[in-house]
Design an enzyme around this catalytic site. Sequence first.
Site, short mmCIF file in Angstrom:
data_model
loop_
_atom_site.label_atom_id
_atom_site.label_comp_id
_atom_site.label_asym_id
_atom_site.label_seq_id
_atom_site.Cartn_x
_atom_site.Cartn_y
_atom_site.Cartn_z
N ASP A 56 0.87 -1.17 0.00
CA ASP A 56 0.00 0.00 0.00
C ASP A 56 0.92 1.23 0.00
O ASP A 56 1.55 1.55 1.00
CB ASP A 56 -0.87 -0.03 1.26
N ASP A 59 29.39 15.88 -57.22
CA ASP A 59 28.60 16.36 -56.07
C ASP A 59 27.77 17.57 -56.48
O ASP A 59 27.56 17.84 -57.68
CB ASP A 59 29.56 16.66 -54.90
N ASP A 60 27.32 18.33 -55.53
CA ASP A 60 26.45 19.48 -55.69
C ASP A 60 26.96 20.44 -56.78
O ASP A 60 28.17 20.68 -56.88
CB ASP A 60 26.42 20.21 -54.34
N ASP A 88 21.40 13.81 -50.21
CA ASP A 88 21.77 14.77 -49.16
C ASP A 88 20.55 15.52 -48.65
O ASP A 88 19.51 15.59 -49.34
CB ASP A 88 22.77 15.76 -49.79
N ASN A 90 20.23 19.30 -46.31
CA ASN A 90 21.12 20.26 -45.66
C ASN A 90 20.44 21.32 -44.81
O ASN A 90 20.91 22.45 -44.75
CB ASN A 90 22.01 20.94 -46.71
N CYS A 147 23.31 11.20 -46.67
CA CYS A 147 24.12 12.31 -46.17
C CYS A 147 23.16 13.38 -45.66
O CYS A 147 22.10 13.59 -46.24
CB CYS A 147 24.96 12.85 -47.33
N ASP A 192 30.83 16.00 -42.28
CA ASP A 192 31.56 16.87 -43.20
C ASP A 192 32.97 17.13 -42.69
O ASP A 192 33.79 17.73 -43.39
CB ASP A 192 30.82 18.20 -43.34
C1 DGJ Z 1 26.75 18.65 -47.48
C2 DGJ Z 1 27.50 17.37 -47.64
O1 DGJ Z 1 27.77 16.80 -46.40
C3 DGJ Z 1 28.74 17.64 -48.45
O2 DGJ Z 1 29.50 16.46 -48.55
C4 DGJ Z 1 28.34 18.13 -49.80
O3 DGJ Z 1 27.65 17.14 -50.50
C5 DGJ Z 1 27.49 19.37 -49.65
N1 DGJ Z 1 26.38 19.15 -48.77
C6 DGJ Z 1 26.98 19.84 -50.98
O4 DGJ Z 1 26.11 20.87 -50.87
#
Ligand code: DGJ
Length: 729
Positions: A53, A370-371, A482, A484, A530, A552
């Site tokens: 209790d 990449d970008d 990716d 961001n 990513c 990064d």
């Molecule tokens: C963030 C990623 O972590 C990088 O490796 C690269 O791809 C950039 N973006 C590109 O904008």
Amino acid sequence: MGIVFNSTANTITLHTRNTSYQMKIGNLDYLLHLYYGSSICDADMSYQIMQYDRGFSGNPYESRNERTFSLDAQPQEFSTQQQGDFRTPSIEIVNGDGSYSFHGKAAAHKITKGKYKLDTLPSTFDTEADTADTLEVTLLDAVTNIEVALLYSVFEEADIITRAVRVKNLGNAPVHLKKIMSVCLDFLNGAGMDLVSLPGRYGQERQVERQHMTHHIHTIGSVRGSSSHQQNPFVVLCDRDATEDYGKCYGFSLVYSGNFLAEIELDQYDQLRLVMGIHPKQFVYELKPGEVFEGPEVVMAFTEHGFTGLSHLYHDFYRTNLCKSKFVTEVKRPVLINSWEAAFMDFDDVKLVNIAKAAKNMGVDLLVMDDGWFGKRDDDNSGLGDWFVNEDKIRCGLHKLVEQINALDMKFGIWFEPEMVSEDSDLYRAHPDWAMQIPGRPAVRSRNQLALDMSRKDVQDYLIEKVTAILDGADIYYVKWDINRSLTDIWSNELPGERQGEVYHRCLLGLYRVMDEIITTHPDILFEGCSGGGGRYDPAMLHYYPQYWVSDNNNPIDRLKLHYGTSFVYPTCTMGAHISDSGKFIPLETKAVVAMCGTFGYELDATHLSKKQQNICRKQSSLFRKYYHITFKGDYYRLTNPFEPGNMTAWMHVTKNKKEALLSVVVTNLTCNGPQEYIKAKGLKPDALYRVNGGDEVHSGAALMNAGLPIPREVPEYSAFQFHLTTTR
Ligand code: DGJ
């Protein structure tokens, strides 16, 4: 059978090779938790439950004058609200009549062969070698007719138990879910436990933190719309004296990429409760009559063998039961070179071909663009959403560019950031309503971009179509996916105001649909996830992508901590790791030793390397291939802790049959005239003899593990060593 129902004791026990988990349909049909830990064979753990209790603790009405049964003190499988349990609830629901209560009683249970499957969310799967058994226990609130199904799958061989939850509205009024946790685990005695988590930040993800549990609610979570750089959906509860090699450790790993929460509460009686699931912040989900809501899966593991034992359970399970990509099993990962740190967005087709030619001399298999290749994208202020080739940069067109790379006998990879949109883009100009913005308020910008409303079917369809067109228009071997920014301005124009609390989760469901579709239709493509580095490194992403960019931050000394922390739950074969210009004074050889703790590749302008440097890289690439079966398939051991003072960081991989190992050491600090240092190996066969680096030096496993290998002292700063150990017979 891994699951046993004892009808006399009313207990259900889940058995793995070394662990047991037991629950009981107890007093008044409440589902009580009895035990999770080392195997207890067929013991009935009901005797563990004591009743007193307790002042100010409520008793269910049906227990009449019996005051000793209170949910405030009983261990439960799924904690509820408004039933006299004032600890952390697993569910918060607003019923059709406006009341906040869920009185779930065990109404049924069934045991079936095979793993449960979630319909809307990624989850683990069983294999022929380790078929799972599944238990489903249904809790029913007889007044509202809300049903909560608790799902458990048992992987006997892997020593893993997974849990998930389904809520079904069997009533006749809509209800609103405000909180739904996928796991609830009550420990009868939680005093003296520690919590280990993986906090971090951009560029320094998944560092390791350990804290003692005290009498309040400890929370680990993310409200950034993704699992985040700042926390990871993984926690460990362990003995206060647990170390790498010894001590009880419980792991909880959530298969979800969005807002998540783990709450760990040490209560007034030193009982400890952990709940984990979707973060309730800005979460309100309407369930109409007949509708079902699924919560994400939690993968649980228990060991008495410390953090290494726990990591091995997760590494093995996530290597075999999480991702179906052929790059996990059949096809080896390529050595890649990525254009980002080589050129950022300042490139054209000629520059890329030149980088590829130089990289060819380095033994690289794959060039990743990449970008910067699409729309109008010379900086990060524009172009996102316009997934068509910028022919001012790629003048020959994508198809021809890929042909030129293929002619070098190299493969080609490409970058996307599908979930985002730039205001300066054709897509935004055509569909401003596709971006998440709260009506009447300018949206928060981050990296000068907005997030797309991934909950919308038209947005999902657009992305599937555009990404697919690029992937099918040329011979693409690899995709880096990716994202961001974190999410803000949560709003969907497709939903009425009162349902905006569903948007976070619906966006994730939309993303999973897009990824699922693209990956299923492109099984030969290697995908790497990513998020500004490692901002969404979680098991749900690893369900789709066999590898994820760790960070990064490519500085090899920082990477030692990044790899160390990440390895607590994720196998090193998932860790995207490259050699770049970062770490100017650190030898190329050291960078390679560090990157071989992951998927290995380069991220620099190969045309700037001398012939001599390119030759060094070629040797590194072939070493990566030589050691692949050890680093990708073997057991991983953390030999030192880079967060503690010390002069070197060491780790090793050992093949499952223990015939080969790779012991890696980086000298992080050179002390003047300091002591001789020895690194002790782990995981070897004590009585086997191991040859070191194919030379004349031979030592027994016992010697290597108990006395260690001397690390040469008179070496340049930041030197590194790899000791390849092979049994002599
Ligand atoms: C963030 C990623 O972590 C990088 O490796 C690269 O791809 C950039 N973006 C590109 O904008």
